[in-house]
Design a protein around this motif. Structure first.
Motif, PDB file in Angstrom:
ATOM      1  N   UNK A 237       0.732  -1.154   0.149  1.00 52.57           N
ATOM      2  CA  UNK A 237      -0.137   0.028   0.178  1.00 52.57           C
ATOM      3  C   UNK A 237       0.593   1.425   0.317  1.00 52.57           C
ATOM      4  N   UNK A 238       0.689   2.416  -1.190  1.00 52.11           N
ATOM      5  CA  UNK A 238       1.293   3.512  -1.029  1.00 52.11           C
ATOM      6  C   UNK A 238       0.721   4.565  -0.214  1.00 52.11           C
ATOM      7  N   UNK A 239       1.047   5.094   0.360  1.00 50.23           N
ATOM      8  CA  UNK A 239       1.014   6.518   1.253  1.00 50.23           C
ATOM      9  C   UNK A 239       0.936   7.530   0.308  1.00 50.23           C
ATOM     10  N   UNK A 240       0.166   8.440  -0.018  1.00 52.50           N
ATOM     11  CA  UNK A 240      -0.493   9.629  -1.555  1.00 52.50           C
ATOM     12  C   UNK A 240       0.652   9.948  -1.417  1.00 52.50           C
ATOM     13  N   UNK A 348       0.179  19.046 -16.413  1.00 54.97           N
ATOM     14  CA  UNK A 348       0.314  19.694 -15.591  1.00 54.97           C
ATOM     15  C   UNK A 348      -0.488  19.144 -14.006  1.00 54.97           C
ATOM     16  N   UNK A 349      -1.799  19.702 -13.866  1.00 51.96           N
ATOM     17  CA  UNK A 349      -2.294  18.711 -12.541  1.00 51.96           C
ATOM     18  C   UNK A 349      -2.886  17.266 -12.950  1.00 51.96           C
ATOM     19  N   UNK A 350      -2.003  17.055 -12.084  1.00 52.05           N
ATOM     20  CA  UNK A 350      -2.762  15.630 -12.235  1.00 52.05           C
ATOM     21  C   UNK A 350      -3.118  14.550 -11.658  1.00 52.05           C
ATOM     22  N   UNK A 351      -4.580  13.851 -11.879  1.00 50.13           N
ATOM     23  CA  UNK A 351      -4.751  13.128 -10.000  1.00 50.13           C
ATOM     24  C   UNK A 351      -5.682  11.896 -10.455  1.00 50.13           C
ATOM     25  N   UNK A 352      -4.988  11.329  -9.756  1.00 46.14           N
ATOM     26  CA  UNK A 352      -5.748   9.652 -10.089  1.00 46.14           C
ATOM     27  C   UNK A 352      -7.922  10.058  -9.161  1.00 46.14           C
ATOM     28  N   UNK A 353      -8.623  10.196  -9.929  1.00 45.48           N
ATOM     29  CA  UNK A 353     -10.309   9.658  -9.517  1.00 45.48           C
ATOM     30  C   UNK A 353     -10.112   9.010  -7.993  1.00 45.48           C
ATOM     31  N   UNK A 427      -8.147  10.995  -1.203  1.00 42.75           N
ATOM     32  CA  UNK A 427      -7.893  12.289  -2.541  1.00 42.75           C
ATOM     33  C   UNK A 427      -7.822  13.213  -2.157  1.00 42.75           C
ATOM     34  N   UNK A 428      -6.602  14.304  -2.327  1.00 42.88           N
ATOM     35  CA  UNK A 428      -6.294  15.227  -1.127  1.00 42.88           C
ATOM     36  C   UNK A 428      -5.425  16.241  -2.163  1.00 42.88           C
ATOM     37  N   UNK A 429      -5.953  17.429  -2.872  1.00 43.51           N
ATOM     38  CA  UNK A 429      -5.190  18.103  -3.369  1.00 43.51           C
ATOM     39  C   UNK A 429      -4.036  18.670  -2.917  1.00 43.51           C
ATOM     40  N   UNK A 432       1.539  18.777  -7.034  1.00 47.29           N
ATOM     41  CA  UNK A 432       0.871  19.164  -8.408  1.00 47.29           C
ATOM     42  C   UNK A 432       0.698  18.174  -9.676  1.00 47.29           C
ATOM     43  N   UNK A 433       1.026  16.748  -8.426  1.00 48.61           N
ATOM     44  CA  UNK A 433       0.700  15.466  -8.916  1.00 48.61           C
ATOM     45  C   UNK A 433      -0.182  15.095  -7.708  1.00 48.61           C
ATOM     46  N   UNK A 434      -1.587  14.392  -7.826  1.00 42.28           N
ATOM     47  CA  UNK A 434      -2.133  14.038  -6.406  1.00 42.28           C
ATOM     48  C   UNK A 434      -2.650  12.200  -6.795  1.00 42.28           C
ATOM     49  N   UNK A 435      -2.751  11.730  -5.596  1.00 43.25           N
ATOM     50  CA  UNK A 435      -2.908  10.206  -5.601  1.00 43.25           C
ATOM     51  C   UNK A 435      -3.862   9.956  -4.506  1.00 43.25           C
ATOM     52  N   UNK A 436      -4.632   8.931  -3.844  1.00 44.56           N
ATOM     53  CA  UNK A 436      -5.512   8.249  -3.182  1.00 44.56           C
ATOM     54  C   UNK A 436      -4.256   8.076  -2.152  1.00 44.56           C
ATOM     55  N   UNK A 437      -4.626   6.926  -1.232  1.00 44.61           N
ATOM     56  CA  UNK A 437      -4.314   5.845  -1.233  1.00 44.61           C
ATOM     57  C   UNK A 437      -4.047   4.796  -1.726  1.00 44.61           C
TER      58      UNK A 437
END
Length: 448
Positions: A237-240, A348-353, A427-429, A432-437
């Motif tokens: 499990x990867x920390x955000x 640019x600003x990347x996130x995983x839903x 998920x928290x922003x 620049x690149x954001x993912x949940x756990x």
């Protein structure tokens, strides 16, 4: 620092001069950064640093030959010399059938979108010092913290202007505010360190300094007395704060230059389901106050929110104009520029839903696994997708996070990891690149 209007005018003047000197086409980019950084250590002021720098880069085309050059001296005589040298260099460059400006009919012609990237408030050095002191003091106050690498606070402003000979001119600015702390826990050979930080565009969005410091202190103390882990295959499990690196590897395989060179592990994956259908990954250059937001790309093309992975499926490549021409495709508004050299491609600003499970629910059925908070080294092969990195974090036993672990290696292949990846709902922003756990089953773990 020049105003935005002056910066844009300076870039346009340089392009005009290049055309007059014989260039068939040209573009110029101006960038300026100014920042103030205050750091403290063990309750005493350690450093106050103010830095300012500006650079202007010119790229010219003579037929299919091109050259680029940059300077930090804005003196008109220097810029005139810059033009002459760049023209001379282009005349000696080899021909490149893919070189050229972005397609004229694709340029951004509308008013630039308002992204709220600039904060009028600029803290004084004394205010930065106070914030740094509070952060470090809060970190040192956590029981178990024994030493400090320091605390800090910074503010900055950057500006960028781009002009092309075929009709684009634009400029934008952004501000930044940040706080950080880094401390050590334990003593001697058993000492552990960790840190915390937060960066934003507007000061009102910044975590208070005490919160940042306390987070750093608790992270350091939690890492004390690490245990060894036996080798085996288990869930990881990867920390955000480090899980975003997995998305970074994905993007590295999606950029046009890598595809054009045939040096990507994703070469044959366009339109395929790389992830579970629940996974969507977004690139959003137009996010208000985003740390990587921008109103146009490095070639003057419009930008837009786009799904890089749509319900598990790889939607397309990320292309500047040159790689698009080489691949017989269209540029996607992902060109990125430095002061000199040809554009590359980037996001640019990347996130995983987010997913539907809480982090606790995500690991509830894990009999034995790892919760990783730090990755070490760069053992990732972008051509094959083979993945092997040093790691540290915590043991998971019977669904609960337990003792700290260190000196471990986790390994797999990126495609296998993507297929197995499951996101939590947290998920928290913040970056620049954001993912949940993230949870990935079936990784090979080698203990120290």
């Amino acid at each position: 620092m020049l105003s935005l209007e002056e910066a844009q005018s300076r870039a346009q003047d340089l392009v005009t001069a290049a055309r007059r000197a014989g260039a068939d086409a040209a573009d110029a980019i101006y960038a300026c950064n100014a920042s103030t950084n205050v750091s403290v250590r063990l309750g005493a002021l350690e450093d106050v640093e103010r830095s300012e720098g500006e650079e202007i880069g010119l790229r010219v085309f003579i037929g299919r030959r091109s050259a680029s050059i940059s300077a930090s001296d804005m003196n008109p005589a220097t810029l005139a010399t810059l033009v002459d040298r760049c023209i001379a260099m282009a005349g000696q460059a080899p021909e490149d059938p893919y070189a050229g400006l972005a397609p004229e009919d694709r340029l951004l012609r509308k008013k630039l979108p308002a992204l709220d990237l600039t904060d009028p408030f600029e803290p004084e050095p004394a205010q930065l010092r106070e914030r740094a002191m509070i952060a470090e003091e809060a970190a040192r106050a956590v029981p178990g913290v024994t030493n400090s690498e320091g605390g800090g606070a910074a503010t900055g402003r950057s500006q960028m202007a781009l002009a092309t000979s075929h009709g684009f001119a634009g400029a934008y600015a952004g501000t930044s505010h940040s706080t950080w702390a880094s401390v050590l826990a334990g003593a001697g050979a058993d000492m552990q360190r960790d840190h915390a930080s937060h960066s934003v565009r507007h000061i009102e969005d910044l975590d208070d300094a005490e919160t940042v410091g306390t987070r750093a202190g608790h992270r350091a103390v939690a890492r004390l007395n690490p245990v060894k882990v036996g080798s085996g295959v288990m869930p990881v499990i990867f920390d955000p704060r480090i899980g975003s690196s997995l998305v970074g590897h994905l993007i590295g395989g999606m950029v046009g230059p890598a595809i054009a060179r045939r040096s990507s592990f994703l070469l044959e994956s366009l339109g395929e389901a790389l992830f579970d259908a629940a996974i969507t990954i977004i690139d959003d250059p137009l996010r208000l106050r985003g740390l990587r937001s921008r109103p146009f790309d490095g070639e003057g093309l419009p930008v837009e929110r786009r799904a890089l992975i749509d319900r598990g499926v790889l939607t397309g490549w990320l292309m500047d104009s040159a790689s698009a021409r080489q691949l017989g495709l269209e540029p996607t508004g992902h060109a990125s520029r430095g002061g000199s050299g040809a554009p590359g491609a980037g996001v640019t600003n990347v996130h995983m839903e987010p997913g539907t499970l809480s982090p606790g629910e995500l690991m509830a059925d894990v009999k034995r696994g790892l919760y990783v908070t730090e990755l070490i080294g760069m053992g990732v092969n972008g051509v094959t997708g083979d993945y092997s990195r040093g790691a540290a974090g915590f043991l998971i036993e019977n669904g609960a996070v337990g003792q700290a672990v260190s000196e471990i290696t986790i390994a797999s292949n990126l495609k296998d990891m993507f297929r197995a990846l499951v996101p939590a709902n947290d998920l928290a922003f913040r970056y620049g690149m954001n993912v949940p756990t993230l949870r990935i089953d079936g990784m090979t773990v080698a203990g120290g």
